[in-house]
Enzyme design. Structure first.
Site, PDB file in Angstrom:
ATOM      1  N   LYS A  78      -6.486   2.959  -3.517  1.00 26.85           N
ATOM      2  CA  LYS A  78      -7.229   3.105  -2.254  1.00 26.85           C
ATOM      3  C   LYS A  78      -7.328   4.665  -1.720  1.00 26.85           C
ATOM      4  O   LYS A  78      -6.371   5.633  -1.658  1.00 26.85           O
ATOM      5  CB  LYS A  78      -6.187   2.593  -1.353  1.00 26.85           C
ATOM      6  CG  LYS A  78      -6.302   2.176   0.404  1.00 26.85           C
ATOM      7  CD  LYS A  78      -5.338   1.594   0.680  1.00 26.85           C
ATOM      8  CE  LYS A  78      -5.123   1.852   2.035  1.00 26.85           C
ATOM      9  NZ  LYS A  78      -3.808   1.571   2.941  1.00 26.85           N
ATOM     10  N   ASP A  90       0.924  -1.167   0.123  1.00 25.14           N
ATOM     11  CA  ASP A  90       0.512  -0.079   0.093  1.00 25.14           C
ATOM     12  C   ASP A  90       1.145   1.454   0.241  1.00 25.14           C
ATOM     13  O   ASP A  90       1.227   1.637   1.079  1.00 25.14           O
ATOM     14  CB  ASP A  90      -0.827  -0.535   1.303  1.00 25.14           C
ATOM     15  CG  ASP A  90      -1.418  -0.718   1.212  1.00 25.14           C
ATOM     16  OD1 ASP A  90      -1.511  -1.813   0.039  1.00 25.14           O
ATOM     17  OD2 ASP A  90      -3.087  -1.014   1.956  1.00 25.14           O
ATOM     18  N   LYS A 138      -9.982   0.249  -2.643  1.00 26.38           N
ATOM     19  CA  LYS A 138      -9.967  -0.372  -1.167  1.00 26.38           C
ATOM     20  C   LYS A 138     -10.472   1.631  -0.758  1.00 26.38           C
ATOM     21  O   LYS A 138      -9.408   2.387  -0.738  1.00 26.38           O
ATOM     22  CB  LYS A 138      -9.138  -0.745  -1.126  1.00 26.38           C
ATOM     23  CG  LYS A 138      -8.699  -0.704   0.535  1.00 26.38           C
ATOM     24  CD  LYS A 138      -7.538  -1.226   1.194  1.00 26.38           C
ATOM     25  CE  LYS A 138      -6.831  -1.278   2.441  1.00 26.38           C
ATOM     26  NZ  LYS A 138      -5.638  -1.734   2.982  1.00 26.38           N
TER      27      LYS A 138
END
Lengths: 479, 301
Positions: free
Chosen positions: B201, B138, B237
């Site tokens: 995300k 991430d 996400k």
């Protein structure tokens, strides 16, 4: 098989105390009608909901006389601040009983509970709150000091927004000091009769609001009654013409809010996903039973294909079915007769060579249903581009330049509303200036507010409802 | 795609804030009952990236979290496992030790959460996380570069981190709360996808507002449109601030109706959350037993 199949979430109908039969509401009492009682059905199931009295000429006369009496003795002379109290009280009761009204409206009309609960009924109480505020401030309505009410108002309303149209008519009339005799549509009289109950609960003086039920004949008696001072009608253009003829030559004041064939104009720089939402809201809101529906989509040729692709994808997610289910987006067509009209007009689209595409939703076996449909390849010469269909049917046309968009948008006998989708502010203002429509929405569609005047050009009628302009339709400037 | 990059992003359709938020609010009113809810809660559990991102994290703390991710409800073996455990790079080995290859292990890298470090440091951070056993990275984008208009730099960094990630999946954190406008968020989404993101995300969870329903809806529109344009599917996400089952189900409704059911899968949609899982578990127990339990009937992290 879809992965996420929402379980049914039906609203309970037990909150509504449906009676087997309903009378007229005259002079503060429910009474029998002299005509032949008729049935009102649930368009989603064809179930008979109740039997409703028909008002004949004598009944209408009785109602008008009651309204005249109430006007002369109580409501006309009453100070505005007192009238305001009653209107506030009605607004509050409507808000308190909103769930009951929403369920009954959905049963009688066929519109999804989502819309009656989140749009119609909240707007109805807003309309009364807004006009309650005006009742003691009429001197500031722009008509000079001390404007006077007109007297008895005869009001005839349609079946697409039965309770909201009642509010649009009754609230300004009462705020201005008029008394009313209202005739709801024959297919959707029940919420008006429940509203009569609210008037009693609010202890509104007898005769200030009277409700006569029936079909065209009852309406004719009402608008041509010699003792009414004002006629207000919302409905189809042919009936509007007939009423204008009946009123011509008398000193009755008249406002007409009639049909439309609104252009919803999408430019190549529009916020695309929101424009697609706006197209859906413009034509599939309330099953397209909206006089200001965006039933003609004018899309810039350079993005036409993209817009249509996105629109079809979006339409495939519309949920059609039981209007009492909280997840339903598209409800039932209001009557078998209206369903027939939609089918006939849509068939002319096929005959004249337009391409039909319908959302892939299953239609229930019973009731009156029509799948959300678009016609592409439509031109100004097609009937479906000119005539109001009043159903979930969208005609898609294209344009190349802003000038062409304006020309096509204005090339209609109607002029009620229009929509413009573009990220360019200056273009919005330029378009709004040139579009011959009573309301122009920018980057939105089908928004209503009690403070905003609503009404049309050309065959969409005359007069305005809502705001100061609407109030002036129920007042005479003092001389 | 260097010179044309900005031009391409500028050609994206605008976003109307009022319309976007109205659509999200409307989808949020979908009424989800009984069987659908049961299904949705299990799906949501299987989409959770169970996360701890504290300076005070220790091997013991993340081992406990990893154990919970494997068996969220120890009293009920039918309860699905979470999708992944998400930790700082130095904690990855302790998670891997517990979960083996039964779960994904995600590591926040690239000088998380600020991203304010030289690119060499970010790449080293990424490489270390992968070497330690993370199969999902991430990363945070350089918001400073984005806001100053240096899209090229943002793009290059994502490409470089993607390369450093090797076979690990790359989730690109846009930190939508700092990008501020929906137009920026759409542009950043396309930028990240173009540079090779496997997931986009919303947030680090360290900045407010974190994930919101309208922002997630917008990013779902972006992945939907990107797949139409290129054929490549990218996941979404939302992270930060999603705490209740009710909220999680609203997100699933939006996934279903905006991007489509292809995204209703832990491979394509995740929740970045820590406290959400316990609420999902309590709701799950309630649906199975008909009774509400309490916080003592679900485990601590």
């Amino acid at each position: 098989m879809p992965k996420f199949e929402y379980a049914p979430a039906p609203e309970s109908r037990s909150i509504v105390d449906l009676q087997a039969s309903y009378g007229l509401f005259v002079d503060g009492e429910f009474t029998d009608g002299g005509g032949t009682a008729f049935k009102t059905v649930n368009p989603a199931t064809e179930e008979v909901l109740a039997e409703v009295a028909e008002a004949n000429e004598d009944d209408v006369d009785r109602a008008v006389r009651a309204a005249r009496r109430a006007y002369d003795r109580v409501w006309g002379p009453m100070p505005g601040r007192e009238r305001a109290k009653y209107l506030f009280r009605i607004a509050r009761i409507l808000a308190e009983r909103s769930r009951e009204f929403a369920v009954l409206e959905t049963l009688d009309n066929g519109k999804p509970i989502k819309e009656s609960r989140d749009v119609d009924v909240p707007l109805v109480s807003q309309w009364f709150f807004y006009h309650a505020g005006w009742a003691d401030k009429l001197d500031h309505a722009g008509l000079g000091p001390n404007p006077q009410p007109l007297g008895v108002a005869a009001q005839v309303i349609p079946w697409n927004f039965p309770l909201l149209m009642l509010a649009w008519k009754v609230a300004p009339a009462l705020a201005a000091g008029n008394t009313v005799v209202l005739k709801p549509a024959e297919t959707t009289p029940l919420t008006a009769l429940l509203f009569a109950d609210v008037c009693r609960q609010a202890e509104l003086p007898a005769g200030v609001v009277n409700i006569v039920t029936g079909a065209g004949e009852t309406g004719r008696h009402l608008v041509s009654h010699p003792d009414v001072n004002k006629v207000a009608f919302t409905g189809s253009t042919p009936v509007g013409r007939e009423i204008a003829r009946a009123v011509a030559g008398t000193d009755k004041r008249l406002t007409l809010e009639l049909g439309g064939k609104a252009a919803n104009i999408v430019f190549d720089d529009a916020p695309m996903d929101q424009a697609v939402e706006g197209i859906v809201r413009g034509i599939f809101f309330n099953q397209g039973h909206v006089c200001c529906a965006g039933s003609r989509l004018l899309v810039q040729e350079s993005v036409a294909e993209e817009v249509l692709d996105r629109l079809k994808t979006r339409m495939a997610t519309l949920r059609l079915g039981d209007p009492l289910d909280k997840n339903t987006d598209v409800g039932a067509i209001n009557s078998a007769e209206q369903l027939g009209r939609i089918r006939d007009l849509a068939a002319t689209g096929d005959d004249e060579g337009a391409d039909r595409w319908s959302a892939p939703c299953e239609l229930p076996e019973r009731g009156y249903w029509y799948a959300p449909t678009i016609f592409t390849g439509v031109t100004q010469a097609h009937r479906i581009a000119r005539e109001e269909i009043f159903g979930p049917v969208l005609s898609v046309l294209t344009f190349r330049t802003p000038a062409e968009a304006i020309e096509k948008a204005n090339n209609t006998p109607y002029g009620l509303s229009a929509g413009v989708w573009t990220e360019k502010g200056s273009r919005i203002l330029a378009m709004a200036d040139q579009l011959r429509a009573g309301v122009v929405w920018a980057n939105t569609f089908n928004q209503f507010d009690p403070a905003s005047p609503f009404g049309g050009y050309k065959e969409s009628g005359y007069g305005r409802e809502g705001g100061r302009h609407g109030l002036s339709s129920y007042l005479e400037a003092s001389r | 795609m260097s010179t044309s990059l900005k031009a391409g992003l500028d050609r994206l359709p605008g976003v109307d804030q009022v319309g976007l938020e109205a659509r999200a609010a409307q989808l949020g009113t979908r009424s989800i009952k009984t069987t659908s809810k049961q299904w949705a809660i299990d799906l949501a559990i299987s989409m959770v990236d169970l996360t701890t991102l504290e300076g005070a994290d220790t091997p013991g703390k993340v081992r406990a979290l990893a154990t919970k991710a494997l068996r969220p409800d120890p009293t009920d073996p039918s309860c699905p496992a979470a999708a992944a455990v998400c930790v700082y790079p130095d904690m990855v080995p302790f998670v891997r030790e517990v979960v083996g290859d039964r779960l994904h292990v995600a590591a926040v890298a690239t000088a998380f959460p600020s991203g304010r470090a030289p690119i060499e440091v970010k790449l080293a951070d990424t490489a270390a996380a992968v070497a330690a056993g993370a199969d999902e990275i991430d990363m945070v984008i350089d918001r400073g570069a984005f806001l100053s208009g240096d899209l090229e730099k943002v793009h290059e960094q994502i490409v470089a981190v993607k390369e450093a990630s090797g076979s690990a999946h790359l989730k690109v954190i846009l930190e939508t709360g700092e990008l501020q406008t929906y137009d920026n968020i759409r542009r950043a989404s396309w930028l990240a996808m173009d540079a090779g993101a496997d997931f986009i995300k919303t947030s680090t969870g360290k900045v407010q507002p974190a994930a919101t329903l309208p922002t997630t809806l917008l990013m779902l529109e972006a992945v939907r449109d990107y797949r139409i344009a290129t054929g490549r599917q990218v996941g979404v996400k939302p992270a930060g601030g999603i705490r209740t089952s009710k909220d999680a189900i609203k997100y699933l409704v939006v996934v279903n109706e905006v991007a489509g059911e292809d995204w209703l899968d832990p491979d394509w949609f995740r929740f970045g959350a820590s406290s959400l899982l316990n609420d999902l578990l309590m709701q799950r127990q309630k649906m199975l037993t008909g009774r509400y339990s309490g916080p003592d009937y679900v485990t601590l992290d």
